[in-house]
Design a protein around this motif. Structure first.
Motif, PDB file in Angstrom:
ATOM      1  N   PRO A  83      -1.065  58.797   5.886  1.00 19.02           N
ATOM      2  CA  PRO A  83      -0.039  59.182   6.874  1.00 19.02           C
ATOM      3  C   PRO A  83       1.370  59.043   6.303  1.00 19.02           C
ATOM      4  O   PRO A  83       1.732  58.000   5.763  1.00 19.02           O
ATOM      5  CB  PRO A  83      -0.278  58.198   8.024  1.00 19.02           C
ATOM      6  N   ILE A  84       2.148  60.105   6.429  1.00 20.06           N
ATOM      7  CA  ILE A  84       3.490  60.122   5.859  1.00 20.06           C
ATOM      8  C   ILE A  84       4.382  59.062   6.494  1.00 20.06           C
ATOM      9  O   ILE A  84       5.253  58.475   5.830  1.00 20.06           O
ATOM     10  CB  ILE A  84       4.121  61.529   6.010  1.00 20.06           C
ATOM     11  N   LEU A  85       4.171  58.780   7.781  1.00 19.80           N
ATOM     12  CA  LEU A  85       4.988  57.765   8.450  1.00 19.80           C
ATOM     13  C   LEU A  85       4.737  56.379   7.867  1.00 19.80           C
ATOM     14  O   LEU A  85       5.648  55.545   7.810  1.00 19.80           O
ATOM     15  CB  LEU A  85       4.704  57.767   9.952  1.00 19.80           C
ATOM     16  N   LEU A  86       3.515  56.143   7.425  1.00 17.82           N
ATOM     17  CA  LEU A  86       3.192  54.868   6.797  1.00 17.82           C
ATOM     18  C   LEU A  86       3.915  54.732   5.462  1.00 17.82           C
ATOM     19  O   LEU A  86       4.429  53.663   5.124  1.00 17.82           O
ATOM     20  CB  LEU A  86       1.679  54.767   6.596  1.00 17.82           C
ATOM     21  N   LEU A  87       3.982  55.834   4.713  1.00 15.36           N
ATOM     22  CA  LEU A  87       4.695  55.825   3.434  1.00 15.36           C
ATOM     23  C   LEU A  87       6.201  55.657   3.644  1.00 15.36           C
ATOM     24  O   LEU A  87       6.866  54.932   2.894  1.00 15.36           O
ATOM     25  CB  LEU A  87       4.417  57.119   2.676  1.00 15.36           C
ATOM     26  N   LEU A  88       6.732  56.324   4.663  1.00 14.49           N
ATOM     27  CA  LEU A  88       8.161  56.203   4.947  1.00 14.49           C
ATOM     28  C   LEU A  88       8.522  54.785   5.383  1.00 14.49           C
ATOM     29  O   LEU A  88       9.586  54.263   5.030  1.00 14.49           O
ATOM     30  CB  LEU A  88       8.561  57.210   6.026  1.00 14.49           C
ATOM     31  N   LEU A 141      11.446  49.753  11.350  1.00 18.06           N
ATOM     32  CA  LEU A 141      10.771  49.471  12.621  1.00 18.06           C
ATOM     33  C   LEU A 141      10.472  50.757  13.384  1.00 18.06           C
ATOM     34  O   LEU A 141       9.415  50.893  14.015  1.00 18.06           O
ATOM     35  CB  LEU A 141      11.633  48.543  13.470  1.00 18.06           C
ATOM     36  N   LEU A 142      11.391  51.708  13.331  1.00 12.67           N
ATOM     37  CA  LEU A 142      11.170  52.987  14.010  1.00 12.67           C
ATOM     38  C   LEU A 142       9.978  53.729  13.410  1.00 12.67           C
ATOM     39  O   LEU A 142       9.209  54.368  14.137  1.00 12.67           O
ATOM     40  CB  LEU A 142      12.431  53.852  13.923  1.00 12.67           C
ATOM     41  N   PHE A 143       9.819  53.639  12.097  1.00 10.08           N
ATOM     42  CA  PHE A 143       8.673  54.292  11.458  1.00 10.08           C
ATOM     43  C   PHE A 143       7.360  53.641  11.903  1.00 10.08           C
ATOM     44  O   PHE A 143       6.345  54.330  12.079  1.00 10.08           O
ATOM     45  CB  PHE A 143       8.802  54.225   9.936  1.00 10.08           C
ATOM     46  N   ILE A 144       7.364  52.308  12.071  1.00 10.55           N
ATOM     47  CA  ILE A 144       6.158  51.633  12.549  1.00 10.55           C
ATOM     48  C   ILE A 144       5.799  52.120  13.950  1.00 10.55           C
ATOM     49  O   ILE A 144       4.642  52.450  14.245  1.00 10.55           O
ATOM     50  CB  ILE A 144       6.357  50.100  12.560  1.00 10.55           C
ATOM     51  N   VAL A 145       6.805  52.167  14.822  1.00 12.06           N
ATOM     52  CA  VAL A 145       6.572  52.607  16.199  1.00 12.06           C
ATOM     53  C   VAL A 145       6.120  54.060  16.229  1.00 12.06           C
ATOM     54  O   VAL A 145       5.189  54.426  16.961  1.00 12.06           O
ATOM     55  CB  VAL A 145       7.851  52.408  17.035  1.00 12.06           C
ATOM     56  N   ALA A 146       6.771  54.912  15.422  1.00  9.30           N
ATOM     57  CA  ALA A 146       6.398  56.328  15.382  1.00  9.30           C
ATOM     58  C   ALA A 146       4.970  56.507  14.881  1.00  9.30           C
ATOM     59  O   ALA A 146       4.217  57.352  15.392  1.00  9.30           O
ATOM     60  CB  ALA A 146       7.369  57.094  14.484  1.00  9.30           C
ATOM     61  N   PHE A 147       4.573  55.703  13.903  1.00 15.26           N
ATOM     62  CA  PHE A 147       3.205  55.755  13.388  1.00 15.26           C
ATOM     63  C   PHE A 147       2.207  55.389  14.483  1.00 15.26           C
ATOM     64  O   PHE A 147       1.184  56.063  14.663  1.00 15.26           O
ATOM     65  CB  PHE A 147       3.069  54.799  12.203  1.00 15.26           C
ATOM     66  N   ALA A 148       2.510  54.332  15.225  1.00 14.97           N
ATOM     67  CA  ALA A 148       1.606  53.893  16.293  1.00 14.97           C
ATOM     68  C   ALA A 148       1.494  54.943  17.392  1.00 14.97           C
ATOM     69  O   ALA A 148       0.405  55.205  17.918  1.00 14.97           O
ATOM     70  CB  ALA A 148       2.092  52.567  16.872  1.00 14.97           C
ATOM     71  N   LEU A 149       2.612  55.562  17.737  1.00 14.23           N
ATOM     72  CA  LEU A 149       2.603  56.558  18.809  1.00 14.23           C
ATOM     73  C   LEU A 149       1.909  57.846  18.376  1.00 14.23           C
ATOM     74  O   LEU A 149       1.136  58.435  19.141  1.00 14.23           O
ATOM     75  CB  LEU A 149       4.039  56.859  19.250  1.00 14.23           C
ATOM     76  N   LYS A 150       2.169  58.289  17.153  1.00 14.29           N
ATOM     77  CA  LYS A 150       1.585  59.552  16.699  1.00 14.29           C
ATOM     78  C   LYS A 150       0.074  59.471  16.595  1.00 14.29           C
ATOM     79  O   LYS A 150      -0.641  60.406  16.983  1.00 14.29           O
ATOM     80  CB  LYS A 150       2.175  59.945  15.345  1.00 14.29           C
ATOM     81  N   TYR A 151      -0.417  58.362  16.070  1.00 13.46           N
ATOM     82  CA  TYR A 151      -1.860  58.227  15.875  1.00 13.46           C
ATOM     83  C   TYR A 151      -2.529  57.454  17.011  1.00 13.46           C
ATOM     84  O   TYR A 151      -3.695  57.089  16.910  1.00 13.46           O
ATOM     85  CB  TYR A 151      -2.140  57.559  14.523  1.00 13.46           C
ATOM     86  N   ARG A 152      -1.750  57.200  18.062  1.00 13.86           N
ATOM     87  CA  ARG A 152      -2.260  56.552  19.273  1.00 13.86           C
ATOM     88  C   ARG A 152      -2.933  55.216  18.971  1.00 13.86           C
ATOM     89  O   ARG A 152      -3.962  54.869  19.541  1.00 13.86           O
ATOM     90  CB  ARG A 152      -3.226  57.492  20.003  1.00 13.86           C
ATOM     91  N   ILE A 153      -2.336  54.500  18.034  1.00 11.20           N
ATOM     92  CA  ILE A 153      -2.807  53.146  17.735  1.00 11.20           C
ATOM     93  C   ILE A 153      -1.841  52.195  18.440  1.00 11.20           C
ATOM     94  O   ILE A 153      -1.012  51.529  17.817  1.00 11.20           O
ATOM     95  CB  ILE A 153      -2.847  52.888  16.217  1.00 11.20           C
ATOM     96  N   MET A 154      -1.925  52.174  19.754  1.00 16.53           N
ATOM     97  CA  MET A 154      -0.929  51.460  20.537  1.00 16.53           C
ATOM     98  C   MET A 154      -0.927  49.959  20.244  1.00 16.53           C
ATOM     99  O   MET A 154       0.109  49.303  20.346  1.00 16.53           O
ATOM    100  CB  MET A 154      -1.164  51.710  22.030  1.00 16.53           C
ATOM    101  N   THR A 155      -2.099  49.436  19.886  1.00 14.72           N
ATOM    102  CA  THR A 155      -2.145  48.001  19.592  1.00 14.72           C
ATOM    103  C   THR A 155      -1.346  47.658  18.337  1.00 14.72           C
ATOM    104  O   THR A 155      -0.969  46.506  18.130  1.00 14.72           O
ATOM    105  CB  THR A 155      -3.602  47.543  19.401  1.00 14.72           C
TER     106      THR A 155
END
Length: 215
Positions: A83-88, A141-155
């Protein structure tokens, strides 16, 4: 040892490493090694030598973070691109730490000393570095939140809580006014850092545990 000999050794080792990577791993793994090699050349070798250019120095140095992530990803058999958000996030996290390192150098060595040690610091002010560090912490921190929201890993949002604590604590440690720079060894021995690292690890595994049972 002459430059020609050093250049020949560099080419020899680079080709050898890429050849072994191709023999034992996948093509994406080799391409990641090539990216790491190119990043190192751009950072260190003229005429580019990005390490001497303000802001580009820590941007180009920390690009090693996502590249090394890719090397690890493909070495363990990853087939698709991560996932690109994880790399960012990992890139922004690396930049956050690299800027903190430069603030410490500028404060510890002084204006002239830091400029002689790291030419990029000649043309950048400490307030600009502090603003960059704070911005990169928030961006990470925004990238972490965006990653969780995009892949629906809310936990996974739980994991961002101790990470936020780590960012703001590190920002405070680096930027507080002291007559003498706090050595990295002192920071590592700080019990509060140990608590933060424990919480980050615990919350990470907690998020994985909750994600497993939320499906």
């Amino acid at each position: 040892m002459s430059r020609n000999v050093l250049g020949a050794l560099f080419v020899l080792f680079a080709v050898g490493a890429l050849g072994m990577g191709y023999a034992f791993f996948s093509t994406p793994f080799v391409l990641s090694l090539v990216a790491l090699l190119i990043a190192g050349l751009l950072y260190n070798v003229p005429p580019f030598r990005l390490k001497d250019i303000p802001f580009l120095d820590f941007i180009s140095e920390s690009i090693n973070n996502p590249i090394r992530f890719l090397i690890g990803w493909y070495s363990f058999g990853g087939e698709s691109f991560p996932p690109i958000l994880l790399l960012l996030w990992w890139w922004a996290f690396g930049m956050f730490l690299m800027v903190g390192k430069r603030i410490s150098e500028k404060r510890f060595l002084g204006v002239q000393g830091s400029g002689a040690y790291r030419p990029s610091l000649k043309r950048v002010t400490e307030p600009a570095l502090r603003l960059s560090m704070l911005s990169l912490g928030i961006l990470s921190l925004l990238f972490i939140v965006a990653f969780a929201l995009k892949y629906r890993i809310m936990t996974f949002l739980i994991f961002s809580l101790p990470m936020a604590g780590f960012f703001f604590w590190m920002f405070w440690v680096i930027n507080r006014k002291r007559g003498e720079l706090e050595e990295p060894e002192e920071i590592l021995q700080n019990p509060f850092l140990s608590i933060l690292l424990f919480l980050i690890t615990a919350f990470f595994f907690l998020s994985l545990y909750l994600e497993r049972f939320s499906r």
